[in-house]
Design an enzyme around this catalytic site. Structure first.
Site, PDB file in Angstrom:
ATOM      1  N   ARG A  57      64.701  44.258  33.128  1.00  0.00           N
ATOM      2  CA  ARG A  57      64.578  44.232  31.684  1.00  0.00           C
ATOM      3  C   ARG A  57      66.219  45.105  30.929  1.00  0.00           C
ATOM      4  NH1 ARG A  57      58.242  44.614  28.309  1.00  0.00           N
ATOM      5  NH2 ARG A  57      58.283  42.823  29.077  1.00  0.00           N
TER       6      ARG A  57
ATOM      7  N   LYS B 123      40.832  36.018  34.139  1.00  0.00           N
ATOM      8  CA  LYS B 123      39.843  35.346  33.637  1.00  0.00           C
ATOM      9  C   LYS B 123      40.518  34.189  32.708  1.00  0.00           C
ATOM     10  CE  LYS B 123      37.267  39.837  31.798  1.00  0.00           C
ATOM     11  NZ  LYS B 123      36.453  40.146  31.097  1.00  0.00           N
TER      12      LYS B 123
ATOM     13  N   GLY C 180      55.499  39.029  33.535  1.00  0.00           N
ATOM     14  CA  GLY C 180      54.041  40.096  34.010  1.00  0.00           C
ATOM     15  C   GLY C 180      53.273  40.487  35.757  1.00  0.00           C
TER      16      GLY C 180
ATOM     17  N   GLY D  53      53.895  38.272  27.410  1.00  0.00           N
ATOM     18  CA  GLY D  53      53.162  38.091  26.655  1.00  0.00           C
ATOM     19  C   GLY D  53      53.387  36.801  25.710  1.00  0.00           C
TER      20      GLY D  53
HETATM   21  P1  AMP Z   1      45.872  38.011  34.551  1.00  0.00           P
HETATM   22  O1  AMP Z   1      46.478  39.242  33.415  1.00  0.00           O
HETATM   23  O2  AMP Z   1      45.020  37.082  33.627  1.00  0.00           O
HETATM   24  O3  AMP Z   1      47.423  36.971  34.763  1.00  0.00           O
HETATM   25  O4  AMP Z   1      45.274  38.841  35.396  1.00  0.00           O
HETATM   26  C1  AMP Z   1      46.008  39.007  36.519  1.00  0.00           C
HETATM   27  C2  AMP Z   1      44.776  40.334  37.505  1.00  0.00           C
HETATM   28  O5  AMP Z   1      43.680  39.174  38.173  1.00  0.00           O
HETATM   29  C3  AMP Z   1      45.763  40.480  38.493  1.00  0.00           C
HETATM   30  O6  AMP Z   1      46.224  42.235  38.433  1.00  0.00           O
HETATM   31  C4  AMP Z   1      44.545  40.210  39.529  1.00  0.00           C
HETATM   32  O7  AMP Z   1      44.372  41.044  40.698  1.00  0.00           O
HETATM   33  C5  AMP Z   1      43.421  39.821  38.710  1.00  0.00           C
HETATM   34  N1  AMP Z   1      42.558  38.370  39.828  1.00  0.00           N
HETATM   35  C6  AMP Z   1      43.354  37.564  40.653  1.00  0.00           C
HETATM   36  N2  AMP Z   1      42.363  37.420  41.743  1.00  0.00           N
HETATM   37  C7  AMP Z   1      41.665  37.994  41.234  1.00  0.00           C
HETATM   38  C8  AMP Z   1      39.806  37.717  41.656  1.00  0.00           C
HETATM   39  N3  AMP Z   1      39.432  36.752  42.543  1.00  0.00           N
HETATM   40  N4  AMP Z   1      38.793  38.444  41.240  1.00  0.00           N
HETATM   41  C9  AMP Z   1      39.118  39.347  40.295  1.00  0.00           C
HETATM   42  N5  AMP Z   1      40.776  39.626  39.948  1.00  0.00           N
HETATM   43  C10 AMP Z   1      41.271  38.413  40.589  1.00  0.00           C
END
Ligand code: AMP
Length: 398
Positions: A35, A197, A350, A373
Site C-alpha cells: 500500500r 459466506k 483482501g 472492502g
Molecule cells: P471472505 O472474507 O468472505 O472472502 O472469506 C475468506 C475466508 O473464507 C478465508 O479466510 C477462508 O479460510 C474462508 N473459507 C474459504 N473456503 C472455506 C470453506 N470451505 N469453509 C470455511 N471457510 C472457508
C-alpha cells in the site's frame, strides 16, 4: 472528478490522503508494504512539480484515542526509505505543532501527519476536523482507494472545505479497472466468487449475475448453493436462512443465460485443522460429520475449463481455507490458471490478494486491487462515498 494532473500544483502545498493501513508484526515491523509502494506515483509526481507534500492516513482501529502501537512512525520510516528522502512525522494530525511544521516546509519536502483515527472526529466525518485538515493545503488529493467506501472527515467531509479536490493516480487506476470492466467488459466475462459466506457477498453476487457470462462459485459459500440444490454437505459451512436466496440466484442465472459452475468434488476433514485427516470426495459423498474445506481436483479441472475462453476474469474470495496448506491447493491452482490465461484479470483485495502473492503470480495478474472492502462495494454496484465527494467537488469547481 478532477485528477491530480488536471490541477496546477507547482510549488503548492498538497495534502494527500493515502490508505497506509499496513499490517504490522508484534515488533511493529511492516509485513507488507504494497500500500505504501502504491502511493509512490502520486507522491513522486507531486515532488516533480516541486510541491510540498503533506500526507495523511489512518492505521488500524484506535477508536478515537492515541494508541502507541498504531502510530504511523513505521510507515514514515519505510516511505522515507522508498523515496530516498526524509519524511518527518508530526506528533498529531491537527494542532499547533502541525501548523508550525507545515509553515516551515520547503518545496519537495514530505511530511506525514499522525494517525487520523487517533481522533474520533475522523470516523464521525466531523466538519470542524475536516475544515482543519483542508486548511493545511492549497490542494487536496485523495488517493486512498482502500478507504473510499467510508464516509470519514479526511475523505468526504474535507472536500467541502478544500479549495481544490482531486484524485491521485491509484484512485483513478482502481476505478478505471473496476468501473470500465463492469460497464463494458470484453466477453466472455467470468466472475469467480469464493470466501466464507454467501451473506458477505450476496449483493456482489446479485449485481454480477446480471453482467457476467459465467460465474464460478467456490469456497465455503458454495455449500449453501449445493445444499439448496439438494446435496448433503455434512458439517460444511451453510447458511440455512439463505437456501431460498441461493435457489433464486440459480433461477436468475438461468433466466439471464449465465452459466453457473459449482464444485463437483471437495477436500473434506472433520475440522479445519492443519493436522486433520483429509479425504477427497465427490460432492455426493460428503460424510455427515465432515466438512468441505477446499475444492477437489475434478473441480479444479472444471473451473480451468470454464476459464479457458474468458476474455475478462474478476475474482473475489478464496476457493478453500487456503491459510492451511492441506486446504490451499484449490485456491493456488486457480491463481495459476488465472495467471496463465489470456484474459484481462482483476483480483479484489483482501484474502484473494494474499493468495495471489503467496502463489507467486502477482506479476501475471492484470490488476490487483489495494482495497478489499472498497472493491467489493464496486462489485456490488454501489457508489463509493469518497468518489461521490470528489465528483461533487469537481462540479463545484467548474
Ligand atoms: P471472505 O472474507 O468472505 O472472502 O472469506 C475468506 C475466508 O473464507 C478465508 O479466510 C477462508 O479460510 C474462508 N473459507 C474459504 N473456503 C472455506 C470453506 N470451505 N469453509 C470455511 N471457510 C472457508
Amino acid at each position: 472528478m478532477k485528477q491530480i494532473q488536471d490541477i496546477d500544483i507547482k510549488g503548492k502545498k498538497v495534502l494527500c490522503r493515502f490508505d497506509f493501513n499496513v499490517p504490522l508484526d508484534d515488533d511493529l515491523h511492516i509485513t507488507d508494504d504494497r500500500r505504501i509502494k502504491a502511493a509512490l506515483p502520486t507522491i513522486n509526481y507531486a515532488l516533480d512539480e516541486d510541491a510540498r507534500v503533506i500526507i495523511i492516513s489512518h492505521l488500524g482501529r484506535p477508536g478515537g484515542k492515541k494508541v502507541a502501537g498504531l502510530s504511523l512512525a513505521p510507515v514514515a520510516k519505510r516511505l522515507s526509505r522508498l523515496l530516498g528522502k526524509d519524511v518527518a512525522l508530526a506528533k498529531d494530525c491537527v494542532g499547533d505543532d502541525v501548523e508550525k511544521l507545515i509553515d516551515g516546509m520547503e518545496p519537495r519536502c514530505v511530511i506525514m501527519l499522525e494517525n487520523l483515527r487517533f481522533h474520533k472526529e475522523e470516523a464521525e466525518n466531523d466538519d470542524e476536523f475536516a475544515r482543519k485538515l483542508a486548511g493545511y493545503a492549497d490542494v487536496y488529493v485523495d488517493d486512498a482507494f482502500g478507504n473510499a467506501h467510508r464516509t470519514h472527515a479526511s475523505n468526504v467531509g474535507i472536500t467541502k472545505f478544500a479549495k481544490v479536490s482531486c484524485a491521485g493516480f491509484l484512485m483513478k487506476r482502481e476505478l478505471n479497472y473496476f468501473s470500465s470492466t463492469l460497464e463494458d467488459p470484453l466477453r466472455p466475462f467470468v466472475a469467480i466468487i469464493g470466501g466464507s459466506k454467501v451473506s458477505g457477498k450476496l449483493e456482489a453476487l446479485a449485481n454480477l449475475i446480471r453482467k457476467v457470462d459465467k460465474m464460478i462459485i467456490g469456497g465455503g459459500m458454495a455449500f449453501t448453493f449445493l445444499k439448496a440444490m439438494g446435496y448433503e454437505v455434512g458439517t460444511s459451512l451453510v447458511e440455512d436462512d439463505l437456501l431460498h436466496t441461493a435457489r433464486r440466484g440459480i433461477k436468475i442465472a438461468k433466466e439471464n443465460g449465465v452459466k453457473l459452475y459449482f464444485p463437483v468434488d471437495c477436500v473434506i476433514a472433520e475440522k479445519a485443522d492443519s493436522k486433520a485427516v483429509t479425504k477427497i470426495v465427490p460432492i455426493q459423498e460428503i460424510d455427515p460429520n465432515w466438512m468441505g474445506l477446499d475444492i477437489g481436483p475434478a473441480t479444479i479441472a472444471l473451473f480451468r475449463e470454464a476459464l479457458s475462453d474468458a476474455k475478462t476474469i474478476m475474482w473475489n474470495g478464496p476457493m478453500g481455507v487456503f491459510e492451511i496448506d492441506a486446504f490451499s491447493m484449490g485456491t493456488f491452482s486457480l491463481v495459476h490458471a488465472i495467471a496463465q490465461s489470456h484474459a484481462l484479470t482483476i483480483v479484489g483485495g483482501g484474502d484473494t490478494d494474499v493468495a495471489v502473492h503467496r502463489a507467486g503470480e502477482s506479476e501475471y495478474i492484470t490488476y490487483i486491487s489495494t482495497g478489499g472492502g472498497a472493491s467489493l462495494e464496486l462489485l456490488e454496484g454501489k457508489k463509493l462515498p469518497a468518489v461521490e465527494a470528489l465528483n461533487k467537488a469537481a462540479k463545484k469547481m467548474k
